[in-house]
Design an enzyme around this catalytic site. Structure first.
Site, PDB file in Angstrom:
ATOM      1  N   GLY A  52       0.763  -1.240   0.000  1.00  0.00           N
ATOM      2  CA  GLY A  52       0.000   0.000   0.000  1.00  0.00           C
ATOM      3  C   GLY A  52       0.798   1.297   0.000  1.00  0.00           C
ATOM      4  O   GLY A  52       0.247   2.347   0.310  1.00  0.00           O
ATOM      5  N   PHE A  54       2.068   2.928  -2.669  1.00  0.00           N
ATOM      6  CA  PHE A  54       1.527   3.811  -3.725  1.00  0.00           C
ATOM      7  C   PHE A  54       0.249   4.467  -3.190  1.00  0.00           C
ATOM      8  O   PHE A  54       0.017   5.651  -3.384  1.00  0.00           O
ATOM      9  CB  PHE A  54       1.170   3.008  -4.985  1.00  0.00           C
ATOM     10  CG  PHE A  54       2.270   2.868  -6.014  1.00  0.00           C
ATOM     11  CD1 PHE A  54       3.605   2.796  -5.653  1.00  0.00           C
ATOM     12  CD2 PHE A  54       1.966   2.789  -7.371  1.00  0.00           C
ATOM     13  CE1 PHE A  54       4.605   2.651  -6.613  1.00  0.00           C
ATOM     14  CE2 PHE A  54       2.949   2.657  -8.334  1.00  0.00           C
ATOM     15  CZ  PHE A  54       4.263   2.579  -7.965  1.00  0.00           C
ATOM     16  N   ASP A  72      -5.552  -5.870  -5.173  1.00  0.00           N
ATOM     17  CA  ASP A  72      -4.416  -6.805  -5.124  1.00  0.00           C
ATOM     18  C   ASP A  72      -4.930  -8.209  -4.808  1.00  0.00           C
ATOM     19  O   ASP A  72      -6.024  -8.378  -4.263  1.00  0.00           O
ATOM     20  CB  ASP A  72      -3.404  -6.384  -4.045  1.00  0.00           C
ATOM     21  CG  ASP A  72      -2.000  -6.920  -4.331  1.00  0.00           C
ATOM     22  OD1 ASP A  72      -1.128  -6.129  -4.753  1.00  0.00           O
ATOM     23  OD2 ASP A  72      -1.777  -8.145  -4.167  1.00  0.00           O
ATOM     24  N   ASP A  90      -8.180 -10.809  -8.380  1.00  0.00           N
ATOM     25  CA  ASP A  90      -7.208 -11.068  -9.434  1.00  0.00           C
ATOM     26  C   ASP A  90      -7.543 -10.119 -10.584  1.00  0.00           C
ATOM     27  O   ASP A  90      -8.691 -10.102 -11.047  1.00  0.00           O
ATOM     28  CB  ASP A  90      -7.359 -12.535  -9.872  1.00  0.00           C
ATOM     29  CG  ASP A  90      -6.309 -12.946 -10.888  1.00  0.00           C
ATOM     30  OD1 ASP A  90      -5.754 -12.062 -11.577  1.00  0.00           O
ATOM     31  OD2 ASP A  90      -6.062 -14.153 -10.984  1.00  0.00           O
ATOM     32  N   ASP A 115       1.569  -1.206 -10.305  1.00  0.00           N
ATOM     33  CA  ASP A 115       2.915  -1.632  -9.894  1.00  0.00           C
ATOM     34  C   ASP A 115       2.915  -3.161  -9.837  1.00  0.00           C
ATOM     35  O   ASP A 115       3.709  -3.768  -9.120  1.00  0.00           O
ATOM     36  CB  ASP A 115       3.218  -1.020  -8.519  1.00  0.00           C
ATOM     37  CG  ASP A 115       4.705  -1.030  -8.174  1.00  0.00           C
ATOM     38  OD1 ASP A 115       5.526  -0.926  -9.099  1.00  0.00           O
ATOM     39  OD2 ASP A 115       5.031  -1.126  -6.976  1.00  0.00           O
ATOM     40  N   LYS A 155       4.038  -0.480 -14.444  1.00  0.00           N
ATOM     41  CA  LYS A 155       5.374  -1.093 -14.356  1.00  0.00           C
ATOM     42  C   LYS A 155       5.450  -2.283 -15.307  1.00  0.00           C
ATOM     43  O   LYS A 155       4.482  -3.029 -15.456  1.00  0.00           O
ATOM     44  CB  LYS A 155       5.627  -1.576 -12.918  1.00  0.00           C
ATOM     45  CG  LYS A 155       6.950  -2.332 -12.792  1.00  0.00           C
ATOM     46  CD  LYS A 155       7.410  -2.400 -11.383  1.00  0.00           C
ATOM     47  CE  LYS A 155       6.763  -3.533 -10.613  1.00  0.00           C
ATOM     48  NZ  LYS A 155       7.255  -3.530  -9.225  1.00  0.00           N
TER      49      LYS A 155
HETATM   50  C1  SAM Z   1       5.634  -4.764  -6.177  1.00  0.00           C
HETATM   51  S1  SAM Z   1       4.158  -5.237  -5.410  1.00  0.00           S
HETATM   52  C2  SAM Z   1       3.266  -3.724  -5.336  1.00  0.00           C
HETATM   53  C3  SAM Z   1       3.768  -2.745  -4.304  1.00  0.00           C
HETATM   54  C4  SAM Z   1       2.801  -1.586  -4.148  1.00  0.00           C
HETATM   55  N1  SAM Z   1       2.795  -0.740  -5.326  1.00  0.00           N
HETATM   56  C5  SAM Z   1       3.139  -0.690  -2.972  1.00  0.00           C
HETATM   57  O1  SAM Z   1       3.517   0.444  -3.214  1.00  0.00           O
HETATM   58  O2  SAM Z   1       2.999  -1.130  -1.830  1.00  0.00           O
HETATM   59  C6  SAM Z   1       3.318  -6.091  -6.697  1.00  0.00           C
HETATM   60  C7  SAM Z   1       1.944  -6.596  -6.326  1.00  0.00           C
HETATM   61  O3  SAM Z   1       1.297  -7.145  -7.482  1.00  0.00           O
HETATM   62  C8  SAM Z   1       0.340  -8.069  -6.989  1.00  0.00           C
HETATM   63  N2  SAM Z   1      -0.190  -8.932  -8.059  1.00  0.00           N
HETATM   64  C9  SAM Z   1       0.503  -9.791  -8.858  1.00  0.00           C
HETATM   65  N3  SAM Z   1      -0.337 -10.436  -9.686  1.00  0.00           N
HETATM   66  C10 SAM Z   1      -1.578  -9.951  -9.442  1.00  0.00           C
HETATM   67  C11 SAM Z   1      -2.879 -10.223  -9.996  1.00  0.00           C
HETATM   68  N4  SAM Z   1      -3.047 -11.130 -10.975  1.00  0.00           N
HETATM   69  N5  SAM Z   1      -3.947  -9.547  -9.511  1.00  0.00           N
HETATM   70  C12 SAM Z   1      -3.791  -8.642  -8.509  1.00  0.00           C
HETATM   71  N6  SAM Z   1      -2.594  -8.344  -7.946  1.00  0.00           N
HETATM   72  C13 SAM Z   1      -1.504  -8.994  -8.397  1.00  0.00           C
HETATM   73  C14 SAM Z   1       1.138  -8.842  -5.936  1.00  0.00           C
HETATM   74  O4  SAM Z   1       0.266  -9.518  -5.041  1.00  0.00           O
HETATM   75  C15 SAM Z   1       1.958  -7.714  -5.277  1.00  0.00           C
HETATM   76  O5  SAM Z   1       1.345  -7.264  -4.090  1.00  0.00           O
END
Ligand code: SAM
Length: 205
Positions: A52, A54, A72, A90, A115, A155
């Site tokens: 969280g 962002f 997420d 998802d 992200d 990203k």
């Molecule tokens: C790098 S982290 C994000 C960090 C976030 N931007 C922050 O500032 O705290 C990437 C996130 O993408 C999520 N993610 C990956 N595949 C996903 C999907 N199919 N649906 C939803 N979230 C997904 C992961 O669970 C993870 O929490």
């Protein structure tokens, strides 16, 4: 040679000191400093939002008149601010994401940030391919969610699919840049697509 990965690097410590939930905060801060996308009063959807950081930055900038929705696969610890909402879903389940956003009044938004990142294996082709799929889906959702003129920040790990995704994004926005924040680790392939001026139903060829 890429620099060796230090788990507790400068940004990890800085995030801790400043009370951000993750070091990713600094990436969005750099993007904001360069492009000035976020403004008070905006409504923003953040995809791949856990834990969280962002959301913390966005909530601070859009302020009480603005609204933020984080999506997420993982549960996001609740926020005190009433204008920050979160959803476990998802992003490939388009109907679920869109239905819940609509039910919460997030019909057309000013910006979509993503992200999203896959669980990495260390196998470059696999990781960059999965990242491209996530970013492509985030871009697709942004085309359903954005007001005309809105922005998308996504990203992506640079690999063989990168140019294809970039081309698709370029077809739907007035201006598209690629930006790698200093706070993205040197060893990483990650970069951000920053797309400005959503064209709505128009498609550039
Ligand atoms: C790098 S982290 C994000 C960090 C976030 N931007 C922050 O500032 O705290 C990437 C996130 O993408 C999520 N993610 C990956 N595949 C996903 C999907 N199919 N649906 C939803 N979230 C997904 C992961 O669970 C993870 O929490």
């Amino acid at each position: 040679m890429p620099k060796p990965y230090q788990v507790q690097d400068k940004y990890f410590q800085l995030a801790k000191d400043k009370g951000y939930r993750a070091r990713s905060a600094f990436k969005l801060l750099e993007i904001q400093e360069k492009f000035r996308l976020l403004k008070p009063g905006q409504t923003i959807v953040d995809l791949g939002a856990a834990p969280g950081s962002f959301l913390q930055i966005i909530a601070e900038i859009v302020g009480q008149r603005g609204r933020v929705f984080g999506v997420d696969l993982q549960v996001i610890d609740p926020f005190d601010e009433p204008n920050v909402k979160t959803l476990v879903a998802d992003i490939f389940d388009k109907d679920q994401v869109m239905d819940i956003l609509k039910a919460s009044g997030f019909e057309k938004v000013d910006g979509v940030t993503s992200d999203l990142a896959p669980k990495t294996s260390g196998i470059k082709d696999l990781d960059t391919g999965l990242s491209a799929e996530l970013t492509d889906q985030a871009f697709y959702l942004s085309t359903l969610l954005l007001k005309q003129g809105g922005f998308f920040v996504g990203k992506i790990f640079e690999g063989s699919e990168f140019q294809k995704v970039l081309k698709r994004v370029k077809g739907r926005f007035r201006e598209v840049k690629v930006f790698k924040p200093d706070s993205s680790r040197d060893r990483s392939y990650e970069t951000y697509i920053v797309a400005l001026g959503f064209l709505g139903d128009r498609i550039k060829t």
